[in-house]
Design a protein around this motif. Structure first.
Motif, mmCIF file in Angstrom:
data_model
loop_
_atom_site.group_PDB
_atom_site.id
_atom_site.type_symbol
_atom_site.label_atom_id
_atom_site.label_comp_id
_atom_site.label_asym_id
_atom_site.label_seq_id
_atom_site.Cartn_x
_atom_site.Cartn_y
_atom_site.Cartn_z
ATOM 1 N N GLU A 81 -2.885 -2.452 -4.332
ATOM 2 C CA GLU A 81 -2.597 -2.016 -2.971
ATOM 3 C C GLU A 81 -3.824 -2.152 -2.068
ATOM 4 O OE1 GLU A 81 0.539 -1.029 -1.790
ATOM 5 O OE2 GLU A 81 0.984 -1.956 -3.732
ATOM 6 N N ILE A 82 -4.986 -1.861 -2.598
ATOM 7 C CA ILE A 82 -6.225 -1.987 -1.828
ATOM 8 C C ILE A 82 -6.486 -3.441 -1.459
ATOM 9 C CG2 ILE A 82 -8.750 -1.749 -1.958
ATOM 10 C CD1 ILE A 82 -8.184 0.784 -3.716
ATOM 11 N N GLU A 83 -6.225 -4.330 -2.404
ATOM 12 C CA GLU A 83 -6.380 -5.766 -2.129
ATOM 13 C C GLU A 83 -5.429 -6.214 -1.033
ATOM 14 O OE1 GLU A 83 -5.977 -7.527 -6.085
ATOM 15 O OE2 GLU A 83 -8.056 -8.227 -5.901
ATOM 16 N N LYS A 84 -4.181 -5.719 -1.076
ATOM 17 C CA LYS A 84 -3.196 -6.083 -0.051
ATOM 18 C C LYS A 84 -3.671 -5.656 1.337
ATOM 19 C CE LYS A 84 0.939 -5.609 -2.986
ATOM 20 N NZ LYS A 84 2.180 -4.798 -3.182
ATOM 21 N N CYS A 85 -4.351 -4.511 1.394
ATOM 22 C CA CYS A 85 -4.817 -3.974 2.677
ATOM 23 C C CYS A 85 -6.155 -4.556 3.106
ATOM 24 C CB CYS A 85 -4.935 -2.454 2.588
ATOM 25 S SG CYS A 85 -3.384 -1.593 2.261
ATOM 26 N N GLY A 86 -6.698 -5.447 2.290
ATOM 27 C CA GLY A 86 -7.990 -6.043 2.622
ATOM 28 C C GLY A 86 -9.165 -5.118 2.389
ATOM 29 N N ALA A 141 -9.283 10.835 3.686
ATOM 30 C CA ALA A 141 -9.341 10.174 2.373
ATOM 31 C C ALA A 141 -8.102 10.492 1.545
ATOM 32 C CB ALA A 141 -10.602 10.604 1.631
ATOM 33 N N PHE A 142 -7.687 11.763 1.567
ATOM 34 C CA PHE A 142 -6.503 12.151 0.795
ATOM 35 C C PHE A 142 -5.252 11.495 1.359
ATOM 36 C CE2 PHE A 142 -3.003 15.123 -0.265
ATOM 37 C CZ PHE A 142 -3.077 15.030 -1.635
ATOM 38 N N GLY A 143 -5.158 11.435 2.686
ATOM 39 C CA GLY A 143 -4.013 10.782 3.316
ATOM 40 C C GLY A 143 -3.952 9.308 2.969
ATOM 41 N N SER A 144 -5.103 8.651 2.961
ATOM 42 C CA SER A 144 -5.158 7.225 2.600
ATOM 43 C C SER A 144 -4.727 7.025 1.153
ATOM 44 C CB SER A 144 -6.582 6.692 2.806
ATOM 45 O OG SER A 144 -6.969 6.786 4.160
ATOM 46 N N PHE A 145 -5.175 7.922 0.296
ATOM 47 C CA PHE A 145 -4.812 7.873 -1.126
ATOM 48 C C PHE A 145 -3.302 8.004 -1.296
ATOM 49 C CE2 PHE A 145 -4.135 10.310 -5.115
ATOM 50 C CZ PHE A 145 -4.644 9.392 -6.034
ATOM 51 N N GLN A 146 -2.700 8.958 -0.601
ATOM 52 C CA GLN A 146 -1.259 9.172 -0.672
ATOM 53 C C GLN A 146 -0.483 7.967 -0.135
ATOM 54 O OE1 GLN A 146 -0.812 11.531 -2.795
ATOM 55 N NE2 GLN A 146 0.202 13.123 -1.622
ATOM 56 N N LYS A 147 -0.982 7.397 0.942
ATOM 57 C CA LYS A 147 -0.313 6.237 1.534
ATOM 58 C C LYS A 147 -0.324 5.059 0.577
ATOM 59 C CE LYS A 147 -0.379 3.159 5.552
ATOM 60 N NZ LYS A 147 -1.071 2.805 6.826
ATOM 61 N N LEU A 148 -1.455 4.830 -0.080
ATOM 62 C CA LEU A 148 -1.556 3.717 -1.021
ATOM 63 C C LEU A 148 -0.602 3.896 -2.205
ATOM 64 C CD1 LEU A 148 -5.442 3.235 -1.091
ATOM 65 C CD2 LEU A 148 -3.775 1.570 -0.253
ATOM 66 N N LEU A 149 -0.321 5.163 -2.542
ATOM 67 C CA LEU A 149 0.545 5.439 -3.698
ATOM 68 C C LEU A 149 2.008 5.680 -3.307
ATOM 69 C CD1 LEU A 149 -1.738 7.800 -5.814
ATOM 70 C CD2 LEU A 149 -1.067 5.465 -6.373
ATOM 71 N N ALA A 150 2.356 5.410 -2.055
ATOM 72 C CA ALA A 150 3.707 5.697 -1.562
ATOM 73 C C ALA A 150 4.786 5.014 -2.397
ATOM 74 C CB ALA A 150 3.829 5.292 -0.101
#
Length: 213
Positions: A81-86, A141-150
């Motif tokens: 997911e991180i790779e997809k988001c650049g 940071a927590f919100g970003s983590f949750q979004k990546l794991l949606a």
């Protein structure tokens, strides 16, 4: 056994992981009170490479194997997911260092479980909030983590500590502990207990009022 005795096989555990270079040191690191954490420093052709070595507290995490399986699944998903988001997958998620046998953990000769991660350089960890901005950064940071794991299938994970996030159960445990007062300390924290009970009551009545509107 004391925590020091449980860590007596630290060298055995360290030798089992696929670190790079020559190990220069392995010292206690951080202020954690559950697991035992060590900072490992290695020399790789004149440059230092660092790792985090941890003895997992298998009295708290009674399913250390399943715990590491969970971590592997989540971190592998996050990398994609991180790779997809650049983003930078080397810094934005944990990286498990495998053992010489390719496992995500090592069980030493006295039955303790160990894991290792790449150390994320140029980062800070705070035990207490120091500035209002810290609240924002932690929430972001927590919100970003949750979004990546949606889109992650949480049903594939094992519940390693049953009811850990079950608020009613945790609150009942608190009430039972106050009532039992095994160590005879409840009276010395009466104000704090009252605050917790008041907050809980206000939360319950607030939820009831919103439902009844």
């Amino acid at each position: 056994m004391t925590r020091e005795e449980l860590c007596i096989k630290k060298g055995e555990a360290l030798a089992s992981f696929q670190t790079k270079g020559e190990v220069l040191s392995c010292e206690l690191y951080g202020n954690g009170h559950i697991n035992d954490t060590f900072l490992v420093v290695c020399d790789v052709n004149g440059s230092q490479r660092r790792y985090i070595l941890q003895r997992m507290n298998h009295e708290i995490f009674t399913k250390p194997v399943e715990l590491m399986e969970n971590i592997q699944k989540v971190t592998a998903f996050l990398e994609k997911e991180i790779e997809k988001c650049g983003g930078d997958k080397e810094r934005e998620t944990l990286h498990v260092v495998p053992t010489e046998n390719g496992n995500a953990y090592y069980k030493d000769s006295i039955g303790c479980y160990w894991r290792m991660y790449d150390f994320v350089e140029d980062t800070n960890s705070y035990d207490q909030v120091e500035r209002p901005e810290d609240f924002y950064e932690s929430a972001y940071a927590f919100g970003s983590f949750q979004k990546l794991l949606a889109d992650f299938d949480a049903s594939t994970l094992v519940e390693t500590i049953p009811n850990f996030h079950n608020t009613p159960v945790r609150f009942q445990t608190f009430l039972d502990a106050v009532k039992a007062d095994v160590c005879g300390r409840a009276a010395s924290v009466k104000e704090e207990i009252t605050d917790i009970m008041t907050d809980a009551f206000n939360s319950i009545t607030g939820d009831a009022n919103s439902i009844l509107k």
